[in-house]
Motif scaffolding. Structure first.
Motif, short mmCIF file in Angstrom:
data_model
loop_
_atom_site.label_atom_id
_atom_site.label_comp_id
_atom_site.label_asym_id
_atom_site.label_seq_id
_atom_site.Cartn_x
_atom_site.Cartn_y
_atom_site.Cartn_z
N VAL A 54 0.82 -1.22 -0.11
CA VAL A 54 0.00 0.05 0.04
C VAL A 54 0.65 1.18 0.03
N GLY A 55 2.05 1.09 0.16
CA GLY A 55 3.20 2.28 -0.08
C GLY A 55 3.20 3.05 1.45
N ASN A 56 2.68 2.30 2.64
CA ASN A 56 2.74 3.07 3.90
C ASN A 56 4.21 2.88 4.42
N MET A 57 4.98 4.24 3.99
CA MET A 57 6.36 4.67 4.06
C MET A 57 6.64 4.71 5.81
N GLN A 58 5.68 5.29 6.53
CA GLN A 58 5.93 5.42 8.02
C GLN A 58 6.05 4.11 8.58
N ALA A 59 5.10 3.35 8.22
CA ALA A 59 5.08 2.10 9.04
C ALA A 59 6.24 1.08 8.45
N ALA A 89 6.33 -4.05 -3.42
CA ALA A 89 6.25 -2.47 -3.69
C ALA A 89 6.59 -2.19 -4.98
N ALA A 90 7.49 -2.99 -5.90
CA ALA A 90 7.66 -2.86 -7.21
C ALA A 90 6.29 -3.13 -7.99
N ARG A 91 5.74 -4.34 -7.63
CA ARG A 91 4.37 -4.60 -8.44
C ARG A 91 3.31 -3.41 -8.33
N TYR A 92 3.18 -2.72 -7.44
CA TYR A 92 2.19 -1.60 -7.24
C TYR A 92 2.75 -0.26 -7.35
N GLY A 93 4.10 -0.32 -7.73
CA GLY A 93 4.70 1.13 -8.40
C GLY A 93 5.03 2.15 -7.37
N HIS A 94 5.52 1.58 -6.21
CA HIS A 94 5.89 2.39 -4.96
C HIS A 94 7.35 2.53 -5.11
N LYS A 95 7.70 3.49 -5.78
CA LYS A 95 9.43 3.92 -5.95
C LYS A 95 10.03 4.27 -4.80
N GLU A 96 9.44 4.98 -3.85
CA GLU A 96 9.95 5.42 -2.64
C GLU A 96 10.23 4.17 -1.76
#
Length: 535
Positions: A54-59, A89-96
Protein backbone atom coordinates in the motif's frame (compact mmCIF):
# COMPACT_ATOMS: atom_id res chain seq x y z
CA UNK A 1 -2.72 -7.31 17.72
CA UNK A 2 -1.82 -10.91 16.91
CA UNK A 3 -5.39 -12.16 16.67
CA UNK A 4 -6.82 -12.85 13.19
CA UNK A 5 -9.65 -10.36 12.81
CA UNK A 6 -10.59 -10.56 9.09
CA UNK A 7 -11.66 -13.23 6.66
CA UNK A 8 -8.26 -12.87 4.95
CA UNK A 9 -6.57 -13.87 8.21
CA UNK A 10 -5.20 -10.37 8.83
CA UNK A 11 -3.96 -9.48 12.27
CA UNK A 12 -4.55 -6.10 13.85
CA UNK A 13 -1.10 -4.98 12.66
CA UNK A 14 -1.92 -6.06 9.10
CA UNK A 15 -5.11 -4.00 9.17
CA UNK A 16 -3.36 -0.98 10.70
CA UNK A 17 -0.55 -0.72 8.13
CA UNK A 18 -2.89 -1.72 5.29
CA UNK A 19 -5.01 1.32 6.09
CA UNK A 20 -1.93 3.53 5.74
CA UNK A 21 -1.78 4.21 9.47
CA UNK A 22 0.91 3.99 12.09
CA UNK A 23 1.05 4.94 15.78
CA UNK A 24 4.40 5.71 17.34
CA UNK A 25 3.06 4.45 20.64
CA UNK A 26 3.49 0.94 19.24
CA UNK A 27 7.26 1.40 19.36
CA UNK A 28 7.40 2.02 23.10
CA UNK A 29 7.82 -1.70 23.60
CA UNK A 30 9.40 -3.26 20.45
CA UNK A 31 9.31 -6.67 22.09
CA UNK A 32 5.54 -6.59 21.69
CA UNK A 33 5.83 -5.91 17.94
CA UNK A 34 8.65 -8.28 17.02
CA UNK A 35 6.57 -11.50 17.35
CA UNK A 36 4.01 -9.98 14.97
CA UNK A 37 6.53 -9.46 12.16
CA UNK A 38 6.41 -13.10 11.02
CA UNK A 39 2.61 -13.36 11.03
CA UNK A 40 1.19 -13.97 7.58
CA UNK A 41 -2.29 -13.50 6.26
CA UNK A 42 -4.00 -15.80 3.78
CA UNK A 43 -1.95 -14.32 0.91
CA UNK A 44 1.27 -15.02 2.79
CA UNK A 45 1.93 -11.33 3.46
CA UNK A 46 3.69 -10.14 6.60
CA UNK A 47 2.86 -6.68 8.01
CA UNK A 48 5.93 -5.29 6.20
CA UNK A 49 4.65 -6.85 2.96
CA UNK A 50 1.31 -5.15 3.46
CA UNK A 51 3.02 -1.82 4.16
CA UNK A 52 5.06 -2.23 0.97
CA UNK A 53 1.94 -3.11 -1.03
CA UNK A 54 0.00 0.00 0.00
CA UNK A 55 3.05 2.29 0.13
CA UNK A 56 2.84 3.00 3.87
CA UNK A 57 6.31 4.55 4.25
CA UNK A 58 5.87 5.51 7.90
CA UNK A 59 5.08 1.93 8.93
CA UNK A 60 7.82 0.47 6.69
CA UNK A 61 10.50 2.69 8.24
CA UNK A 62 9.53 1.42 11.67
CA UNK A 63 9.04 -2.25 10.79
CA UNK A 64 12.15 -2.73 8.64
CA UNK A 65 14.71 -2.22 11.47
CA UNK A 66 12.70 -4.55 13.68
CA UNK A 67 12.63 -7.24 10.99
CA UNK A 68 16.37 -6.87 10.41
CA UNK A 69 16.86 -7.35 14.14
CA UNK A 70 15.11 -10.73 14.22
CA UNK A 71 17.21 -13.74 15.22
CA UNK A 72 19.19 -14.99 12.17
CA UNK A 73 17.40 -18.33 11.96
CA UNK A 74 13.95 -16.77 12.24
CA UNK A 75 14.82 -14.05 9.74
CA UNK A 76 16.24 -16.55 7.23
CA UNK A 77 13.06 -18.61 7.48
CA UNK A 78 10.92 -15.52 7.07
CA UNK A 79 12.81 -14.46 3.92
CA UNK A 80 12.82 -17.98 2.47
CA UNK A 81 9.04 -18.29 2.62
CA UNK A 82 8.27 -15.03 0.78
CA UNK A 83 6.68 -13.10 -0.77
CA UNK A 84 9.27 -10.36 -0.56
CA UNK A 85 8.10 -6.86 0.45
CA UNK A 86 10.30 -5.31 -2.22
CA UNK A 87 8.54 -7.34 -4.91
CA UNK A 88 5.15 -6.11 -3.72
CA UNK A 89 6.44 -2.53 -3.67
CA UNK A 90 7.65 -2.87 -7.26
CA UNK A 91 4.45 -4.63 -8.34
CA UNK A 92 2.31 -1.70 -7.18
CA UNK A 93 4.69 1.02 -8.35
CA UNK A 94 5.87 2.46 -5.01
CA UNK A 95 9.30 3.72 -5.99
CA UNK A 96 10.14 5.32 -2.64
CA UNK A 97 9.34 2.03 -0.94
CA UNK A 98 11.57 0.12 -3.35
CA UNK A 99 14.41 2.53 -2.59
CA UNK A 100 13.94 1.90 1.12
CA UNK A 101 14.09 -1.87 0.72
CA UNK A 102 16.41 -2.39 -2.23
CA UNK A 103 19.80 -2.27 -0.56
CA UNK A 104 18.78 -4.86 1.98
CA UNK A 105 16.46 -7.36 0.35
CA UNK A 106 17.37 -6.36 -3.21
CA UNK A 107 21.03 -7.13 -2.51
CA UNK A 108 20.17 -10.65 -1.38
CA UNK A 109 18.05 -11.42 -4.44
CA UNK A 110 20.46 -9.96 -7.00
CA UNK A 111 23.75 -11.02 -5.45
CA UNK A 112 23.91 -13.90 -7.92
CA UNK A 113 22.44 -14.20 -11.43
CA UNK A 114 18.69 -14.87 -11.21
CA UNK A 115 17.26 -18.13 -12.41
CA UNK A 116 14.06 -18.60 -14.36
CA UNK A 117 10.97 -18.03 -12.19
CA UNK A 118 13.16 -16.89 -9.28
CA UNK A 119 12.17 -14.00 -7.04
CA UNK A 120 15.08 -11.98 -8.40
CA UNK A 121 13.98 -12.30 -12.03
CA UNK A 122 10.41 -11.44 -11.06
CA UNK A 123 11.67 -8.36 -9.23
CA UNK A 124 13.65 -7.19 -12.26
CA UNK A 125 10.67 -7.89 -14.51
CA UNK A 126 8.51 -5.69 -12.27
CA UNK A 127 11.10 -2.90 -12.33
CA UNK A 128 10.84 -2.87 -16.12
CA UNK A 129 7.04 -2.88 -16.00
CA UNK A 130 6.99 -0.04 -13.46
CA UNK A 131 9.47 2.02 -15.49
CA UNK A 132 12.01 2.32 -12.66
CA UNK A 133 14.92 2.43 -15.10
CA UNK A 134 17.25 4.42 -12.86
CA UNK A 135 17.04 1.68 -10.20
CA UNK A 136 17.40 -1.01 -12.84
CA UNK A 137 20.49 0.73 -14.25
CA UNK A 138 22.13 0.71 -10.82
CA UNK A 139 21.50 -3.03 -10.48
CA UNK A 140 22.69 -3.83 -13.99
CA UNK A 141 25.93 -1.90 -13.50
CA UNK A 142 26.54 -3.64 -10.19
CA UNK A 143 25.56 -7.14 -11.31
CA UNK A 144 26.77 -7.56 -14.90
CA UNK A 145 25.59 -11.17 -15.04
CA UNK A 146 21.99 -9.98 -15.33
CA UNK A 147 22.52 -9.47 -19.04
CA UNK A 148 23.00 -13.18 -19.77
CA UNK A 149 20.97 -14.78 -17.00
CA UNK A 150 18.12 -17.19 -17.62
CA UNK A 151 15.18 -14.94 -17.10
CA UNK A 152 11.58 -14.76 -16.00
CA UNK A 153 9.10 -15.77 -18.71
CA UNK A 154 9.39 -17.71 -21.97
CA UNK A 155 12.44 -19.50 -23.35
CA UNK A 156 15.36 -17.26 -24.33
CA UNK A 157 13.68 -14.26 -22.73
CA UNK A 158 16.17 -11.94 -21.09
CA UNK A 159 16.29 -8.56 -19.46
CA UNK A 160 17.20 -7.17 -22.88
CA UNK A 161 14.10 -8.68 -24.50
CA UNK A 162 11.95 -7.22 -21.72
CA UNK A 163 13.41 -3.79 -22.46
CA UNK A 164 12.79 -4.39 -26.15
CA UNK A 165 9.06 -4.67 -25.45
CA UNK A 166 9.03 -1.16 -23.92
CA UNK A 167 9.42 1.28 -26.84
CA UNK A 168 8.14 4.19 -24.72
CA UNK A 169 11.28 3.88 -22.57
CA UNK A 170 13.35 5.20 -25.49
CA UNK A 171 13.36 8.41 -27.47
CA UNK A 172 12.74 6.48 -30.70
CA UNK A 173 9.48 5.07 -29.34
CA UNK A 174 8.08 8.23 -27.76
CA UNK A 175 5.61 10.44 -29.62
CA UNK A 176 6.40 14.11 -28.95
CA UNK A 177 4.59 17.13 -30.32
CA UNK A 178 6.45 19.83 -32.24
CA UNK A 179 6.91 22.01 -29.14
CA UNK A 180 7.88 19.04 -26.97
CA UNK A 181 10.60 18.15 -29.49
CA UNK A 182 12.00 21.67 -29.21
CA UNK A 183 11.94 21.54 -25.41
CA UNK A 184 13.49 18.07 -25.43
CA UNK A 185 16.67 19.39 -27.03
CA UNK A 186 16.71 22.76 -25.25
CA UNK A 187 15.91 23.47 -21.61
CA UNK A 188 13.05 21.09 -20.92
CA UNK A 189 10.36 21.63 -18.35
CA UNK A 190 10.11 19.16 -15.49
CA UNK A 191 7.92 16.62 -17.24
CA UNK A 192 10.07 16.60 -20.39
CA UNK A 193 13.24 16.52 -18.30
CA UNK A 194 12.03 13.44 -16.42
CA UNK A 195 11.15 11.76 -19.72
CA UNK A 196 14.59 12.58 -21.09
CA UNK A 197 16.30 11.15 -17.98
CA UNK A 198 14.22 7.98 -18.32
CA UNK A 199 15.29 7.63 -21.97
CA UNK A 200 18.95 8.10 -21.05
CA UNK A 201 18.77 5.52 -18.25
CA UNK A 202 17.01 2.98 -20.49
CA UNK A 203 19.61 3.41 -23.24
CA UNK A 204 22.46 2.97 -20.75
CA UNK A 205 20.84 -0.25 -19.54
CA UNK A 206 20.69 -1.56 -23.10
CA UNK A 207 24.34 -0.67 -23.74
CA UNK A 208 25.43 -2.48 -20.56
CA UNK A 209 23.38 -5.56 -21.41
CA UNK A 210 24.62 -5.71 -25.02
CA UNK A 211 28.24 -5.35 -23.96
CA UNK A 212 27.85 -8.11 -21.38
CA UNK A 213 26.20 -10.43 -23.89
CA UNK A 214 28.91 -9.90 -26.48
CA UNK A 215 31.68 -10.57 -23.94
CA UNK A 216 30.31 -14.06 -23.43
CA UNK A 217 28.92 -14.61 -26.94
CA UNK A 218 31.41 -17.30 -27.92
CA UNK A 219 31.96 -18.75 -24.45
CA UNK A 220 28.21 -19.19 -23.96
CA UNK A 221 25.61 -19.48 -26.70
CA UNK A 222 24.10 -16.01 -26.52
CA UNK A 223 22.68 -16.01 -30.06
CA UNK A 224 19.17 -17.16 -29.00
CA UNK A 225 19.08 -14.36 -26.42
CA UNK A 226 20.13 -11.76 -28.99
CA UNK A 227 17.70 -13.13 -31.57
CA UNK A 228 14.76 -12.99 -29.18
CA UNK A 229 15.65 -9.48 -28.08
CA UNK A 230 16.15 -8.16 -31.61
CA UNK A 231 12.95 -9.64 -33.02
CA UNK A 232 11.00 -8.47 -29.99
CA UNK A 233 12.39 -4.97 -30.52
CA UNK A 234 11.44 -5.09 -34.23
CA UNK A 235 7.90 -6.20 -33.37
CA UNK A 236 7.43 -3.39 -30.84
CA UNK A 237 9.27 -0.60 -32.67
CA UNK A 238 12.21 -0.24 -30.27
CA UNK A 239 14.80 0.82 -32.82
CA UNK A 240 17.36 1.91 -30.19
CA UNK A 241 17.89 -1.69 -29.07
CA UNK A 242 18.14 -2.96 -32.65
CA UNK A 243 20.82 -0.39 -33.44
CA UNK A 244 22.86 -1.33 -30.36
CA UNK A 245 22.66 -5.06 -31.18
CA UNK A 246 23.54 -4.68 -34.87
CA UNK A 247 26.43 -2.34 -34.11
CA UNK A 248 28.02 -5.02 -31.90
CA UNK A 249 26.89 -8.03 -33.92
CA UNK A 250 26.17 -7.04 -37.56
CA UNK A 251 25.05 -10.54 -38.57
CA UNK A 252 21.96 -9.96 -36.44
CA UNK A 253 20.27 -8.44 -39.51
CA UNK A 254 19.81 -12.02 -40.74
CA UNK A 255 18.00 -13.20 -37.60
CA UNK A 256 14.50 -14.46 -38.43
CA UNK A 257 11.55 -15.92 -36.55
CA UNK A 258 9.76 -19.21 -37.17
CA UNK A 259 7.94 -17.70 -40.20
CA UNK A 260 11.25 -16.44 -41.68
CA UNK A 261 10.44 -12.82 -40.88
CA UNK A 262 13.56 -10.75 -40.26
CA UNK A 263 13.63 -7.40 -38.49
CA UNK A 264 12.76 -5.39 -41.63
CA UNK A 265 9.87 -7.70 -42.46
CA UNK A 266 8.52 -7.17 -38.94
CA UNK A 267 9.03 -3.42 -39.25
CA UNK A 268 6.96 -3.33 -42.45
CA UNK A 269 4.25 -5.65 -41.13
CA UNK A 270 3.83 -3.59 -37.96
CA UNK A 271 4.48 -0.22 -39.69
CA UNK A 272 7.40 0.96 -37.55
CA UNK A 273 9.19 3.45 -39.75
CA UNK A 274 12.00 4.14 -37.27
CA UNK A 275 12.95 0.46 -37.37
CA UNK A 276 12.65 0.29 -41.16
CA UNK A 277 14.78 3.44 -41.50
CA UNK A 278 17.76 1.50 -40.17
CA UNK A 279 17.95 0.02 -43.66
CA UNK A 280 19.43 3.33 -44.84
CA UNK A 281 22.41 2.72 -42.53
CA UNK A 282 23.25 -0.57 -44.26
CA UNK A 283 25.59 -0.91 -47.20
CA UNK A 284 24.64 -2.92 -50.29
CA UNK A 285 23.26 -5.57 -47.96
CA UNK A 286 20.07 -3.51 -47.80
CA UNK A 287 19.02 -5.08 -51.10
CA UNK A 288 19.85 -8.60 -49.95
CA UNK A 289 18.14 -8.52 -46.57
CA UNK A 290 14.85 -7.49 -48.25
CA UNK A 291 15.04 -10.31 -50.80
CA UNK A 292 14.06 -13.08 -48.36
CA UNK A 293 10.58 -14.60 -48.41
CA UNK A 294 8.53 -15.94 -45.53
CA UNK A 295 7.00 -19.41 -45.23
CA UNK A 296 3.96 -18.30 -47.28
CA UNK A 297 6.04 -17.09 -50.20
CA UNK A 298 5.50 -13.43 -49.36
CA UNK A 299 8.32 -11.04 -50.11
CA UNK A 300 8.66 -7.74 -48.27
CA UNK A 301 6.45 -5.95 -50.82
CA UNK A 302 3.63 -8.43 -50.17
CA UNK A 303 3.98 -7.53 -46.48
CA UNK A 304 3.78 -3.82 -47.31
CA UNK A 305 0.61 -4.58 -49.25
CA UNK A 306 -1.13 -5.95 -46.18
CA UNK A 307 -3.27 -3.65 -44.06
CA UNK A 308 -1.46 -2.04 -41.13
CA UNK A 309 -2.38 -3.19 -37.60
CA UNK A 310 -5.37 -1.26 -36.31
CA UNK A 311 -3.40 0.20 -33.40
CA UNK A 312 -0.83 1.72 -35.74
CA UNK A 313 -3.45 2.85 -38.26
CA UNK A 314 -5.44 4.74 -35.64
CA UNK A 315 -2.40 6.83 -34.69
CA UNK A 316 -2.90 8.75 -37.94
CA UNK A 317 -5.50 11.52 -37.78
CA UNK A 318 -7.96 11.75 -40.62
CA UNK A 319 -9.29 8.83 -42.59
CA UNK A 320 -7.76 10.02 -45.85
CA UNK A 321 -4.32 10.28 -44.29
CA UNK A 322 -4.47 6.64 -43.24
CA UNK A 323 -4.80 5.53 -46.84
CA UNK A 324 -2.12 8.01 -47.85
CA UNK A 325 0.29 6.56 -45.30
CA UNK A 326 -0.38 3.02 -46.52
CA UNK A 327 0.45 4.08 -50.09
CA UNK A 328 3.61 5.79 -48.89
CA UNK A 329 4.73 2.58 -47.18
CA UNK A 330 4.08 0.51 -50.29
CA UNK A 331 5.97 2.88 -52.57
CA UNK A 332 8.93 3.18 -50.17
CA UNK A 333 9.35 -0.57 -49.77
CA UNK A 334 9.08 -0.96 -53.54
CA UNK A 335 12.37 0.98 -53.90
CA UNK A 336 14.30 -1.81 -52.19
CA UNK A 337 12.72 -4.70 -54.10
CA UNK A 338 14.15 -6.23 -57.25
CA UNK A 339 11.88 -5.49 -60.25
CA UNK A 340 11.03 -9.16 -60.67
CA UNK A 341 9.70 -9.27 -57.07
CA UNK A 342 7.13 -6.57 -57.83
CA UNK A 343 5.08 -8.98 -59.90
CA UNK A 344 6.05 -12.20 -58.12
CA UNK A 345 3.18 -14.27 -56.75
CA UNK A 346 3.03 -15.71 -53.25
CA UNK A 347 1.73 -19.17 -52.26
CA UNK A 348 -1.83 -17.97 -52.85
CA UNK A 349 -0.99 -16.82 -56.37
CA UNK A 350 -1.22 -13.09 -55.57
CA UNK A 351 1.14 -10.31 -56.58
CA UNK A 352 1.96 -7.47 -54.12
CA UNK A 353 -0.42 -5.11 -55.95
CA UNK A 354 -3.21 -7.67 -55.73
CA UNK A 355 -2.58 -8.08 -52.01
CA UNK A 356 -2.67 -4.29 -51.50
CA UNK A 357 -5.94 -3.86 -53.40
CA UNK A 358 -7.64 -6.73 -51.60
CA UNK A 359 -6.42 -5.75 -48.14
CA UNK A 360 -7.34 -2.06 -48.55
CA UNK A 361 -10.69 -2.49 -50.29
CA UNK A 362 -12.73 -1.69 -47.19
CA UNK A 363 -10.34 1.07 -46.18
CA UNK A 364 -10.83 2.80 -49.55
CA UNK A 365 -14.62 2.65 -49.11
CA UNK A 366 -14.46 4.10 -45.61
CA UNK A 367 -12.03 6.82 -46.68
CA UNK A 368 -14.19 7.67 -49.68
CA UNK A 369 -17.19 8.08 -47.38
CA UNK A 370 -15.14 10.25 -44.99
CA UNK A 371 -13.89 12.49 -47.80
CA UNK A 372 -17.38 12.96 -49.21
CA UNK A 373 -18.91 13.74 -45.82
CA UNK A 374 -16.12 16.21 -45.06
CA UNK A 375 -16.47 17.86 -48.46
CA UNK A 376 -20.27 18.10 -48.14
CA UNK A 377 -20.03 19.72 -44.71
CA UNK A 378 -17.35 22.19 -45.79
CA UNK A 379 -19.03 23.07 -49.07
CA UNK A 380 -22.15 24.11 -47.17
CA UNK A 381 -20.13 26.45 -44.94
CA UNK A 382 -18.18 27.81 -47.91
CA UNK A 383 -21.39 28.46 -49.88
CA UNK A 384 -22.95 30.22 -46.89
CA UNK A 385 -19.85 32.37 -46.48
CA UNK A 386 -19.89 33.26 -50.18
CA UNK A 387 -23.56 34.26 -49.91
CA UNK A 388 -22.94 36.49 -46.91
CA UNK A 389 -19.88 38.02 -48.54
CA UNK A 390 -21.79 38.78 -51.74
CA UNK A 391 -24.62 40.39 -49.76
CA UNK A 392 -22.13 42.52 -47.86
CA UNK A 393 -20.47 43.61 -51.09
CA UNK A 394 -23.65 44.99 -52.65
CA UNK A 395 -25.00 46.46 -49.40
CA UNK A 396 -22.14 48.65 -48.21
CA UNK A 397 -22.24 50.07 -44.68
CA UNK A 398 -23.71 53.58 -44.46
CA UNK A 399 -25.25 53.44 -47.92
CA UNK A 400 -24.29 55.36 -51.10
CA UNK A 401 -24.22 59.02 -52.04
CA UNK A 402 -27.44 59.82 -53.90
CA UNK A 403 -25.68 62.03 -56.43
CA UNK A 404 -22.42 60.21 -57.18
CA UNK A 405 -23.38 56.68 -56.17
CA UNK A 406 -20.15 56.23 -54.22
CA UNK A 407 -20.30 54.81 -50.70
CA UNK A 408 -20.54 57.47 -48.03
CA UNK A 409 -17.63 55.99 -46.10
CA UNK A 410 -15.39 55.50 -49.13
CA UNK A 411 -12.74 57.88 -47.74
CA UNK A 412 -12.48 56.08 -44.41
CA UNK A 413 -9.60 53.68 -43.80
CA UNK A 414 -11.98 51.24 -42.15
CA UNK A 415 -13.99 51.12 -45.39
CA UNK A 416 -10.87 50.09 -47.31
CA UNK A 417 -10.39 47.29 -44.79
CA UNK A 418 -14.03 46.30 -45.29
CA UNK A 419 -13.76 46.27 -49.09
CA UNK A 420 -10.53 44.25 -49.19
CA UNK A 421 -11.86 41.77 -46.62
CA UNK A 422 -15.11 41.23 -48.53
CA UNK A 423 -13.16 40.64 -51.74
CA UNK A 424 -10.92 38.08 -50.05
CA UNK A 425 -13.95 36.46 -48.46
CA UNK A 426 -15.75 36.14 -51.76
CA UNK A 427 -12.83 34.85 -53.81
CA UNK A 428 -11.58 32.38 -51.20
CA UNK A 429 -15.06 31.01 -50.45
CA UNK A 430 -15.73 30.40 -54.15
CA UNK A 431 -12.32 28.74 -54.46
CA UNK A 432 -13.16 26.58 -51.47
CA UNK A 433 -16.47 25.53 -53.04
CA UNK A 434 -14.67 24.55 -56.24
CA UNK A 435 -12.07 22.49 -54.33
CA UNK A 436 -14.70 20.57 -52.41
CA UNK A 437 -16.75 20.03 -55.58
CA UNK A 438 -13.67 18.50 -57.20
CA UNK A 439 -13.38 16.14 -54.23
CA UNK A 440 -17.01 15.09 -54.59
CA UNK A 441 -16.57 14.34 -58.29
CA UNK A 442 -13.25 12.51 -57.90
CA UNK A 443 -12.93 8.88 -59.03
CA UNK A 444 -11.44 7.82 -55.64
CA UNK A 445 -8.83 5.48 -57.08
CA UNK A 446 -6.18 4.14 -54.71
CA UNK A 447 -3.46 6.43 -56.05
CA UNK A 448 -5.72 9.49 -55.65
CA UNK A 449 -5.31 9.24 -51.88
CA UNK A 450 -1.55 9.70 -52.17
CA UNK A 451 -1.42 13.27 -53.48
CA UNK A 452 -4.46 14.43 -55.44
CA UNK A 453 -7.21 14.22 -52.81
CA UNK A 454 -5.09 15.44 -49.87
CA UNK A 455 -3.93 18.46 -51.92
CA UNK A 456 -7.51 19.38 -52.76
CA UNK A 457 -8.61 19.02 -49.16
CA UNK A 458 -5.69 21.16 -47.97
CA UNK A 459 -6.53 23.90 -50.48
CA UNK A 460 -10.24 23.71 -49.68
CA UNK A 461 -9.78 23.96 -45.91
CA UNK A 462 -7.17 26.72 -46.26
CA UNK A 463 -9.44 28.75 -48.53
CA UNK A 464 -12.35 28.23 -46.14
CA UNK A 465 -10.26 29.47 -43.23
CA UNK A 466 -9.24 32.59 -45.21
CA UNK A 467 -12.86 33.28 -46.17
CA UNK A 468 -14.13 32.99 -42.61
CA UNK A 469 -11.33 35.16 -41.25
CA UNK A 470 -11.96 37.77 -43.95
CA UNK A 471 -15.67 37.74 -43.18
CA UNK A 472 -15.03 38.42 -39.49
CA UNK A 473 -12.66 41.30 -40.37
CA UNK A 474 -15.26 42.78 -42.72
CA UNK A 475 -17.90 42.46 -40.01
CA UNK A 476 -15.66 44.22 -37.50
CA UNK A 477 -14.93 47.05 -39.95
CA UNK A 478 -18.66 47.49 -40.57
CA UNK A 479 -19.43 47.75 -36.85
CA UNK A 480 -16.68 50.34 -36.46
CA UNK A 481 -17.89 52.42 -39.43
CA UNK A 482 -21.46 52.54 -38.18
CA UNK A 483 -21.08 52.73 -34.40
CA UNK A 484 -17.46 53.40 -33.60
CA UNK A 485 -16.56 56.69 -35.30
CA UNK A 486 -16.52 58.51 -31.98
CA UNK A 487 -16.16 55.44 -29.76
CA UNK A 488 -12.84 53.84 -30.57
CA UNK A 489 -13.06 51.63 -27.50
CA UNK A 490 -15.73 49.64 -29.35
CA UNK A 491 -12.90 48.03 -31.37
CA UNK A 492 -11.87 45.97 -28.34
CA UNK A 493 -15.11 43.99 -27.77
CA UNK A 494 -15.72 43.74 -31.53
CA UNK A 495 -12.22 42.38 -32.10
CA UNK A 496 -12.61 39.83 -29.30
CA UNK A 497 -16.01 38.73 -30.61
CA UNK A 498 -14.66 38.38 -34.14
CA UNK A 499 -11.76 36.24 -32.96
CA UNK A 500 -13.99 33.67 -31.28
CA UNK A 501 -15.24 31.87 -34.44
CA UNK A 502 -11.81 32.19 -36.08
CA UNK A 503 -10.12 30.59 -33.08
CA UNK A 504 -12.76 27.87 -32.89
CA UNK A 505 -12.26 26.97 -36.54
CA UNK A 506 -8.48 27.00 -36.13
CA UNK A 507 -8.47 24.87 -32.98
CA UNK A 508 -10.87 22.31 -34.46
CA UNK A 509 -9.51 22.06 -37.99
CA UNK A 510 -5.86 23.12 -37.79
CA UNK A 511 -4.60 19.78 -36.33
CA UNK A 512 -6.05 17.89 -39.30
CA UNK A 513 -4.87 20.55 -41.75
CA UNK A 514 -1.37 20.56 -40.28
CA UNK A 515 -1.09 16.77 -40.27
CA UNK A 516 -2.29 16.61 -43.85
CA UNK A 517 0.10 19.35 -44.95
CA UNK A 518 3.10 17.69 -43.28
CA UNK A 519 2.15 14.26 -44.63
CA UNK A 520 1.80 15.61 -48.17
CA UNK A 521 4.43 18.36 -48.40
CA UNK A 522 6.58 17.84 -45.31
CA UNK A 523 9.71 15.70 -44.93
CA UNK A 524 9.19 12.00 -45.51
CA UNK A 525 8.99 9.65 -42.54
CA UNK A 526 11.44 7.44 -44.43
CA UNK A 527 14.94 8.81 -44.10
CA UNK A 528 18.38 8.09 -42.72
CA UNK A 529 18.41 8.53 -38.95
CA UNK A 530 22.11 8.14 -38.17
CA UNK A 531 25.51 8.53 -39.77
CA UNK A 532 27.14 5.26 -38.69
CA UNK A 533 27.10 2.29 -41.04
CA UNK A 534 25.62 -0.74 -39.28
CA UNK A 535 26.67 -3.42 -41.78
Amino acid sequence: MSKKITGAADSGLHVLVGAGKWFDDLMRDPTMISPLLTLRNRDGHTPLCVAATVGNMQAARKLLPLEMGLPPTLRALNEAVGPYPIIEAARYGHKEMVLLLIWDMGRKMCGSPPTKESAASLFLHLLVEAGFYDLLLALVQRHLGLGRAEFYGDNNESLLSLMAAKPSAFRSGTQLSFWQQLLYSARPIRQIRETKLMHEAALKIVKCLCEELMKHYFAEDMEPVLRTALLSAASSGTSAIIEEIIERYPDAIWFADSEHHNLFHLAVINRYEKVFNLIYQLSAYKYLVTANEDTSGNNILHMAGKLAPLGRLNLISGAALQMQRELQWFQEVEKFVHPTFRSKRNSNGKTPNMVFTEEHKELVKKRQKWMKETANSCIFVAALTATVGFAAAITVPGGNNQNSGFPLFSNEKAFTVFAVSVAFCQFSSVASVLMFLSILTSRYAEEDFLKRLPKRLILGLSALFVSMTSLMIAFGATIYLIFGQKKRWILIPVGIAALIPVNLFESLQSPLLWDMFMSTYGPSIFRKQGSRVLY
